[in-house]
Design a protein around this motif. Structure first.
Motif, mmCIF file in Angstrom:
data_model
loop_
_atom_site.group_PDB
_atom_site.id
_atom_site.type_symbol
_atom_site.label_atom_id
_atom_site.label_comp_id
_atom_site.label_asym_id
_atom_site.label_seq_id
_atom_site.Cartn_x
_atom_site.Cartn_y
_atom_site.Cartn_z
ATOM 1 N N GLY A 30 -102.288 105.981 9.014
ATOM 2 C CA GLY A 30 -102.908 107.116 8.320
ATOM 3 C C GLY A 30 -101.864 108.086 7.829
ATOM 4 O O GLY A 30 -101.887 108.525 6.667
ATOM 5 N N ALA A 31 -100.891 108.412 8.699
ATOM 6 C CA ALA A 31 -99.877 109.400 8.332
ATOM 7 C C ALA A 31 -99.013 108.875 7.189
ATOM 8 O O ALA A 31 -98.662 109.628 6.271
ATOM 9 C CB ALA A 31 -99.014 109.724 9.546
ATOM 10 N N SER A 32 -98.682 107.577 7.219
ATOM 11 C CA SER A 32 -97.833 107.039 6.151
ATOM 12 C C SER A 32 -98.577 107.043 4.825
ATOM 13 O O SER A 32 -98.004 107.385 3.779
ATOM 14 C CB SER A 32 -97.402 105.611 6.489
ATOM 15 N N LEU A 33 -99.864 106.665 4.883
ATOM 16 C CA LEU A 33 -100.664 106.672 3.651
ATOM 17 C C LEU A 33 -100.742 108.090 3.094
ATOM 18 O O LEU A 33 -100.555 108.327 1.891
ATOM 19 C CB LEU A 33 -102.061 106.139 3.969
ATOM 20 N N PHE A 34 -100.989 109.048 3.995
ATOM 21 C CA PHE A 34 -101.074 110.442 3.589
ATOM 22 C C PHE A 34 -99.750 110.886 2.983
ATOM 23 O O PHE A 34 -99.699 111.543 1.940
ATOM 24 C CB PHE A 34 -101.416 111.293 4.809
ATOM 25 N N ALA A 35 -98.646 110.473 3.633
ATOM 26 C CA ALA A 35 -97.341 110.949 3.199
ATOM 27 C C ALA A 35 -96.904 110.328 1.880
ATOM 28 O O ALA A 35 -96.039 110.874 1.194
ATOM 29 C CB ALA A 35 -96.306 110.653 4.278
ATOM 30 N N LEU A 36 -97.512 109.201 1.492
ATOM 31 C CA LEU A 36 -97.186 108.624 0.184
ATOM 32 C C LEU A 36 -97.431 109.650 -0.919
ATOM 33 O O LEU A 36 -96.703 109.714 -1.903
ATOM 34 C CB LEU A 36 -98.036 107.384 -0.068
ATOM 35 N N GLY A 37 -98.487 110.437 -0.745
ATOM 36 C CA GLY A 37 -98.737 111.501 -1.712
ATOM 37 C C GLY A 37 -98.090 112.807 -1.291
ATOM 38 O O GLY A 37 -97.424 113.469 -2.073
ATOM 39 N N TYR A 38 -98.279 113.143 -0.006
ATOM 40 C CA TYR A 38 -97.835 114.449 0.484
ATOM 41 C C TYR A 38 -96.320 114.575 0.475
ATOM 42 O O TYR A 38 -95.774 115.651 0.244
ATOM 43 C CB TYR A 38 -98.363 114.629 1.913
#
Lengths: 318, 669
Positions: B93-101
């Motif tokens: 979840g965090a990696s997916l989020f960080a792709l944008g963030y």
């Protein structure tokens, strides 16, 4: 066949509470008025109010969001589902196992959560004051209610309402100190949760101590109708809960015949009348409390519930 | 095989760290690293899911790394597999989020190398099967997360957060080191298999419990060891805050469970008393602290403390039931705790991601400067609302299920014979109920002030919706919250192997029950059906909506807010975060925080504004840490003299220390 009958009875229960809720509110209002030597509105006034509100336009605040428009439906749905799971005239409802007493309380908690959010949505100070006080009251009333549930569950060995109600009618109960404490606590919580005097005044709009009415101040039209109906449902839910737990006589068990069910409904209506009268009598004989006295009131309920639970933990029989 | 896959993923993540240093200059560095981390976590997640669902036997591997005579042992059993799922789901979840963030990161060079290393460290802690690998990975986890906490090192509060975190982390590791030292015994049996076989004596087991409670508890955030948590978690970038709060605290819970339930031998009855008392205090203190915050990320961090308390209540009950030989009740309490671990990792990550989205959109963490974001960021507002409802334990979402199971476990505890527990457990139950209600109040405040109302500042007024990667991550987690809420039986059944290995019993099989309901003990006793409650709510809601749209007026017009005719056009007149909790502050705060409010009204005719000052004291800090720090300071001043000894005095000192240590060893063995 059995399934269809059970479904019909579950449906009847849902309709019954929905139809009786405004009548009960009207009855309490009328009794209060008569006790004050006033004529009072007719018994069916709440229905007329609902119809009038349904017909009216909604005046929506400019800063209201989609949440504000969804909340009335959520609050109504949550309260109605909770109310239809409390046995009124027959135990062993078809879906009563889907949510036990803890879940019913949590459902009411969901309804309150969203209503408190709606109070903050428009961004006015009256909505904020209502929400802020509502969550303060809930933060003490909910744990008190959970302690009452603990007491009942330890006595009856179950958190299922149907099982508890069946146990309460059996001869194994007897008089117990912890149950008496739980009853007092439950009445206190019920008064606070349904926003009655001395905690909140459902009849006023412009008093600085108001809670529920301030929170829903921005609602109008059909939204307001739903919220009023949900408030009536919540009141009748608590009355049914007290009746089902502490006066379970006349609630038919599963497998009862149609005349027996009719008798059950009649008994239920009788119980409603008695408790409505008592509520009106209580409300007319007591003054509204200052809002910062409420924590003491509910703290007492919490302590009573905790004491009852402790007694059961320690002795197992008292 | 599964273990090899998982270890390979961890090694791959470790290898990403130097790669991130190498590619730090180029544009695609951030998507590359986060994308690769995402892939590795998904593979590892799939492998551990397969292991847990198949109830596969434990796998072990010994690698010739680390200390020569010990090597590194790794083991994948049901408990590790479950916590690995929590770690990898959070990491994915965090990696997916960080792709944008991650695009908004101002100093990517300070985040990118440490991020995959942090993920690898958490995986290795969960897999470690000897004390050395465990402590090494644990310390590596602390240090990488510390580096992420101080990644924005120019802000003085972040530097302070990093400093406090470092001290508390070293303290925790020291306690764990001592705990493992005790369990390993004088002969140095450092692998977990040897410790398990050694059956430590009651005194050693008890000391190990206390040390594990201090060591793992300080990482998890048990009051009064929680002080670093609300400083450090918000200081990191939001995807890392989510990982630290949602996942790293769970790795700490894993450490506690591994030591106390697996290695420390049979529990004594009073172990649970210690755990339950601390957990009860933690639960209520955590939520009260959270209520008083108006920094969104700090509120979330404090709220983690509350949820850790709920997890430890479940674990404490499980210990009590285990000590008195009630395996089925123990399995129920243990499952409730583990389910709450899983649920909390979902909604806490979701909420931190949401706060990160708000932070990028507005540049604000302070709720008093936000408001009305539901209009500007509707999708973020929707998923954040689901997270708030889930964490407030509202049915039909997942937070309710684990709290409901904990309540059911409490209701079984009158059968416990000990008087201390008979008195303590109802009190803990009341504290749990109180904290559940206060949590709902806390999230009404957090959501209401941040997303509802009218914008309080220009930056809140001009916010825009966050990017689609971040939204995808949040929606995924929100969907999981709903699924875990309406189909809890599947999750309970998946947890069965964990209970079987550590408790020796499991909860009844839930999957075959009608309408996918859950029945923890017996049907006549209690049951809950998230699916039916959800369907009922949807049905009655739609029924009401359709009836109203069929029969009632459907006209609607917009107008200025009514507010009883009082027109305040200034958004500052809305309820703020501080004013919203004023009633609760008056009820609880005067005792817990020594809260004082002073108001100043200018005289009539005076044009200065009136003011209200609220003073809160952190009593844990003032009464425990401040005196401790002062004492250490004074002791360090005294000990300073040691630095100016002559060489002979030094040698004597070293010799005496050696003799004393050898004496201790001789006495012990």
């Amino acid at each position: 066949m059995v399934l269809i009958r059970d479904l019909a009875i579950q449906g009847a229960q849902m309709l019954l509470v929905l139809l009786l809720a405004p009548l009960f509110t009207g009855f309490v209002r009328k009794t209060k008025a008569r006790l004050l030597r006033r004529q009072g509105p007719p018994l069916i006034q709440p229905y007329l109010d609902l119809i009038r509100l349904m017909r009216k336009d909604i005046v929506l605040a400019e800063s209201a969001s989609w949440l504000f428009r969804t909340v009335p439906y959520l609050v109504f749905a949550g309260t109605w589902v909770a109310a239809s799971l409390v046995p009124t005239f027959r135990t062993g409802l078809l879906f009563s196992w889907s949510a036990d007493l803890i879940a019913i309380i949590a459902l009411l908690g969901s309804a309150r959560f969203f209503l408190a959010l709606a109070g903050l949505d428009v961004g006015t100070s009256f909505g904020g004051i209502g929400s802020s006080r509502e969550v303060m009251i809930a933060s003490l009333a909910e744990p008190a209610m959970i302690m009452i549930v603990f007491t009942l569950a330890l006595v009856a060995g179950s958190t299922q309402l149907s099982t508890i109600a069946a146990f309460m009618t059996s001869s194994g109960v007897g008089l117990r100190v912890s149950l008496a404490l739980a009853l007092i606590a439950l009445i206190m919580v019920a008064i606070a949760e349904s926003g009655r005097i001395p905690i909140d005044n459902p009849a006023t709009h412009l008093e600085l101590t108001m809670v529920h009415e301030a929170m829903v101040l921005e609602y109008s039209g059909r939204h307001l109708a739903l919220i009023e109906l949900a408030a009536s449902l919540k009141l009748i839910l608590y009355v049914s809960l007290i009746a089902c737990l502490f006066a379970p006589w006349g609630i038919e068990s599963s497998g009862a015949s149609v005349p027996a069910l009719a008798l059950g409904i009649a008994t239920y209506v009788g119980k409603l009348a008695v408790s409505g009268f008592l509520l009106a009598l209580f409300e007319t004989s007591i003054a509204k409390m200052r809002v910062f006295r409420v924590p003491e009131f509910l703290g007492a309920a919490l302590m009573l519930g905790l004491l009852a639970t402790l007694l059961l933990f320690v002795s197992g029989t008292i | 095989m599964t273990l090899a896959v998982v270890l390979a993923c961890a090694v791959f993540l470790l290898a990403l760290a130097p790669l991130a240093v190498a590619v730090r200059g180029i544009q695609a560095a951030s998507p590359l690293i986060y994308g690769a981390s995402l892939a590795a976590s998904v593979v590892s997640l799939a492998a551990s899911l397969v292991h847990l669902l198949a109830a596969a036997p434990p796998e072990t591997v010994a690698l010739p790394l680390g200390i020569p005579w010990l090597g590194s042992h790794f083991r994948l059993d049901a408990l590790s597999a479950f916590f690995l799922i929590v770690v990898d789901l959070g990491a994915a979840g965090a990696s997916l989020f960080a792709l944008g963030y991650g695009k908004h990161e101002i100093a990517p060079g300070r985040v990118l190398p440490f991020y995959p290393a942090f993920l690898a460290a958490m995986t290795l802690v969960v897999l470690a099967d000897d004390a050395f690998s465990f402590l090494l990975s644990w310390e590596f986890m602390s240090l990488t997360s510390w580096a992420l906490v101080v990644s924005h090192h120019r802000l003085p509060e972040n530097v302070r957060a990093g400093y406090v975190y470092l001290i508390m982390a070293s303290f925790g590791t020291l306690c764990l080191l001592l705990a493992f030292g005790l369990l390993a015994g004088p002969d140095g049996h450092y692998t977990f298999a040897q410790m398990r076989a050694a059956h430590p004596s009651a005194a050693i087991g008890a000391l190990a419990l206390l040390l594990a409670l201090l060591g793992a508890g300080s990482k998890a955030g048990i009051v009064p060891l929680h002080v670093w948590l609300p400083l450090a978690h918000p200081a990191a970038p939001s995807q890392v805050s989510g990982l630290m709060s949602g996942v790293m605290t769970k790795v700490a819970v894993y450490g506690f469970v591994r030591i106390v339930f697996d290695l420390a031998g049979a529990p004594a009855w009073w172990w649970s008393m210690v755990v339950l008392a601390l957990a009860g205090i933690t639960t209520v203190m955590g939520v009260l602290y959270a209520l008083m915050q108006h920094d969104l990320k700090r509120l979330l961090a404090y709220h983690t403390v509350e949820n850790i308390g709920i997890v430890f209540i479940g674990l404490g009950l499980a210990l009590a039931f285990k000590a008195y030989g009630m395996p089925f009740a123990a399995a129920l309490a243990f499952t409730a705790a583990l389910l709450h671990v899983f649920n909390h990792s979902l909604f806490k990550s979701l909420l931190f991601f949401g706060s990160g989205a708000v932070l990028t959109a507005t540049g604000e963490r302070d709720m008093e400067h936000l408001g009305g974001l539901i209009h500007r960021m509707p999708q973020t507002a929707f998923v954040f609302l689901i997270g708030c409802a889930a964490i407030s334990a509202l049915p039909p979402l997942n937070g309710f299920v684990s709290e409901w199971l904990t309540f059911q476990a409490i209701l079984l505890s009158p059968q416990l014979p000990s008087w201390g527990l008979k008195l303590l457990v109802p009190a803990v139950g009341a504290l749990l109920a109180l904290s559940a209600a206060l949590a709902a109040a806390c999230f009404v405040k957090a959501y209401g002030v941040t997303f509802l109302g009218r914008p309080r500042t220009r930056s809140a007024e001009t916010a825009s919706e966050t990017d689609s990667w971040s939204l995808a991550a949040m929606m995924l987690l929100a969907a999981l919250c709903l699924v875990a809420g309406i189909l809890p039986g599947l999750f309970i059944d998946a947890l069965a192997p964990v209970g079987s290995t550590l408790i020796g019993a499991r909860m009844p099989v839930q999957s075959g029950l009608q309408w996918l309901s859950i029945i923890p003990i017996a049907a006549s006793r209690s049951s809950y059906d998230g699916l039916l409650v959800f369907l009922f709510m949807v049905m009655s809601g739609t029924l009401a909506a359709s009836a109203i749209h069929r029969f009632a007026s459907d006209r609607l017009r917009r107008a200025p807010a009514w507010d009883c005719g009082y027109c305040d056009l200034n958004p500052a007149a809305q309820y703020s975060a501080t004013s919203f909790v004023q009633p609760i502050r008056r009820v609880f705060g005067s005792v817990v925080f020594a809260a004082r409010e002073t108001a100043g009204m200018p005289a009539p005719g005076d044009t200065r504004p009136a003011w209200l000052k609220v003073e809160l004291r952190d009593l844990v800090w003032d009464c425990l840490y401040a005196p401790l720090a002062a004492a250490i300071e004074a002791a360090a001043g005294r000990l300073n003299r040691l630095q100016f000894l002559t060489i002979r005095q030094f040698l004597t000192l070293v010799f005496c220390a050696l003799v004393i240590l050898l004496l201790v060893l001789a006495v012990w063995s």
